[in-house]
Scaffold this motif. Structure first.
Motif, PDB file in Angstrom:
ATOM      1  N   ASP A  52      46.339  29.566 -45.465  1.00  0.00           N
ATOM      2  CA  ASP A  52      46.306  30.529 -46.562  1.00  0.00           C
ATOM      3  C   ASP A  52      45.678  29.863 -47.787  1.00  0.00           C
ATOM      4  O   ASP A  52      45.925  28.665 -48.037  1.00  0.00           O
ATOM      5  N   ALA A  53      44.880  30.610 -48.552  1.00  0.00           N
ATOM      6  CA  ALA A  53      44.200  30.034 -49.723  1.00  0.00           C
ATOM      7  C   ALA A  53      45.193  29.468 -50.738  1.00  0.00           C
ATOM      8  O   ALA A  53      44.962  28.399 -51.314  1.00  0.00           O
ATOM      9  N   ALA A  54      46.322  30.141 -50.957  1.00  0.00           N
ATOM     10  CA  ALA A  54      47.316  29.637 -51.923  1.00  0.00           C
ATOM     11  C   ALA A  54      47.910  28.313 -51.442  1.00  0.00           C
ATOM     12  O   ALA A  54      48.121  27.394 -52.241  1.00  0.00           O
ATOM     13  N   ASP A  55      48.166  28.210 -50.139  1.00  0.00           N
ATOM     14  CA  ASP A  55      48.668  26.949 -49.591  1.00  0.00           C
ATOM     15  C   ASP A  55      47.619  25.851 -49.729  1.00  0.00           C
ATOM     16  O   ASP A  55      47.945  24.700 -50.044  1.00  0.00           O
ATOM     17  N   ALA A  56      46.356  26.194 -49.485  1.00  0.00           N
ATOM     18  CA  ALA A  56      45.269  25.217 -49.633  1.00  0.00           C
ATOM     19  C   ALA A  56      45.177  24.737 -51.083  1.00  0.00           C
ATOM     20  O   ALA A  56      44.950  23.550 -51.333  1.00  0.00           O
ATOM     21  N   ALA A  57      45.357  25.652 -52.042  1.00  0.00           N
ATOM     22  CA  ALA A  57      45.283  25.273 -53.451  1.00  0.00           C
ATOM     23  C   ALA A  57      46.358  24.239 -53.797  1.00  0.00           C
ATOM     24  O   ALA A  57      46.071  23.231 -54.457  1.00  0.00           O
ATOM     25  N   LEU A  58      47.577  24.473 -53.338  1.00  0.00           N
ATOM     26  CA  LEU A  58      48.657  23.530 -53.635  1.00  0.00           C
ATOM     27  C   LEU A  58      48.469  22.207 -52.896  1.00  0.00           C
ATOM     28  O   LEU A  58      48.785  21.139 -53.425  1.00  0.00           O
ATOM     29  N   ARG A  59      47.927  22.258 -51.695  1.00  0.00           N
ATOM     30  CA  ARG A  59      47.624  21.019 -50.960  1.00  0.00           C
ATOM     31  C   ARG A  59      46.554  20.208 -51.687  1.00  0.00           C
ATOM     32  O   ARG A  59      46.677  18.998 -51.865  1.00  0.00           O
ATOM     33  N   LYS A  70      56.077  21.775 -57.298  1.00  0.00           N
ATOM     34  CA  LYS A  70      57.177  22.015 -58.240  1.00  0.00           C
ATOM     35  C   LYS A  70      56.770  21.757 -59.689  1.00  0.00           C
ATOM     36  O   LYS A  70      57.462  22.171 -60.613  1.00  0.00           O
ATOM     37  N   LEU A  71      55.623  21.074 -59.893  1.00  0.00           N
ATOM     38  CA  LEU A  71      55.172  20.775 -61.255  1.00  0.00           C
ATOM     39  C   LEU A  71      54.187  21.796 -61.807  1.00  0.00           C
ATOM     40  O   LEU A  71      53.639  21.607 -62.893  1.00  0.00           O
ATOM     41  N   VAL A  72      53.949  22.886 -61.059  1.00  0.00           N
ATOM     42  CA  VAL A  72      53.025  23.917 -61.536  1.00  0.00           C
ATOM     43  C   VAL A  72      53.607  25.299 -61.315  1.00  0.00           C
ATOM     44  O   VAL A  72      54.469  25.506 -60.463  1.00  0.00           O
ATOM     45  N   GLU A  73      53.094  26.220 -62.093  1.00  0.00           N
ATOM     46  CA  GLU A  73      53.385  27.642 -61.916  1.00  0.00           C
ATOM     47  C   GLU A  73      52.047  28.316 -61.624  1.00  0.00           C
ATOM     48  O   GLU A  73      51.089  28.137 -62.386  1.00  0.00           O
ATOM     49  N   VAL A  74      51.972  29.061 -60.528  1.00  0.00           N
ATOM     50  CA  VAL A  74      50.757  29.812 -60.212  1.00  0.00           C
ATOM     51  C   VAL A  74      50.763  31.070 -61.079  1.00  0.00           C
ATOM     52  O   VAL A  74      51.662  31.900 -60.973  1.00  0.00           O
ATOM     53  N   TRP A 105      39.826  31.156 -56.712  1.00  0.00           N
ATOM     54  CA  TRP A 105      40.236  30.326 -57.843  1.00  0.00           C
ATOM     55  C   TRP A 105      41.662  30.654 -58.253  1.00  0.00           C
ATOM     56  O   TRP A 105      42.076  31.812 -58.221  1.00  0.00           O
ATOM     57  N   PHE A 106      42.385  29.617 -58.658  1.00  0.00           N
ATOM     58  CA  PHE A 106      43.778  29.732 -59.061  1.00  0.00           C
ATOM     59  C   PHE A 106      43.955  29.181 -60.470  1.00  0.00           C
ATOM     60  O   PHE A 106      43.470  28.090 -60.768  1.00  0.00           O
ATOM     61  N   ALA A 107      44.648  29.941 -61.311  1.00  0.00           N
ATOM     62  CA  ALA A 107      45.062  29.465 -62.633  1.00  0.00           C
ATOM     63  C   ALA A 107      46.487  28.960 -62.480  1.00  0.00           C
ATOM     64  O   ALA A 107      47.379  29.709 -62.053  1.00  0.00           O
TER      65      ALA A 107
END
Length: 163
Positions: A52-59, A70-74, A105-107
């Motif tokens: 998933d793109a959101a999982d890829a972003a956090l990875r 845990k150190l970010v808020e999407v 893209w993720f903010a």
């Protein structure tokens, strides 16, 4: 942004991360072994098969910046994919069928402190980092990615404290 060709299989799936500080600035890393100007960029990376793109972003955040989820808020994810094509000289050096990348893209809002940032937690991609105004990022990126950065700066402007 639309691709030059409608065949999305020619664009490698990728994520881009606009990591915002509490002051509304965005994280930029300087590419290791970069040549010439325009070596600063926001973190980005490929989406693995079935990921998933959101999982890829956090990875990618953890791999490139050393930060756990845990150190970010999407705060936001682009609904569409933004695309760019590789220049011919880069395409010749790259294996595989891709002519460019398509990016979600993720903010992200950073909730930690600067000391939490660890560029060396995995194989480093950046040798330095800094906080910058989102509006200045298009002028710091390699020219072939500039239209994507202009679009990201437009779409995510509300997450900055720029006026």
């Amino acid at each position: 942004m639309s691709a030059t060709t409608s065949d999305t299989s020619l664009y490698r799936p990728n994520v881009g991360l606009a990591l915002f500080s509490g002051a509304g600035h965005v994280f930029l890393g300087r590419r290791i072994n970069g040549r010439g100007a325009f070596q600063w960029q926001m973190p980005q990376g490929g989406v693995d098969e079935g990921e998933d793109a959101a999982d890829a972003a956090l990875r990618e955040l953890e791999e490139e910046v050393g930060l756990s989820a845990k150190l970010v808020e999407v705060m936001e994810e682009t609904e569409d994919w933004l695309t760019y094509e590789f220049p011919a000289e880069i395409r010749r050096r790259m294996p595989g069928p891709y002519i460019g990348q398509r990016q979600k893209w993720f903010a992200l809002r950073f909730k930690g402190s600067d000391s939490d940032i660890r560029l060396d937690k995995h194989t480093p991609e950046f040798d330095a980092w800094r906080w910058a105004h989102l509006s200045e990022t298009p002028g710091l990126i390699v020219p072939f990615k500039r239209p994507v950065y202009e679009e990201v700066a437009r779409r995510f402007a509300r997450w900055t404290n720029e006026t």
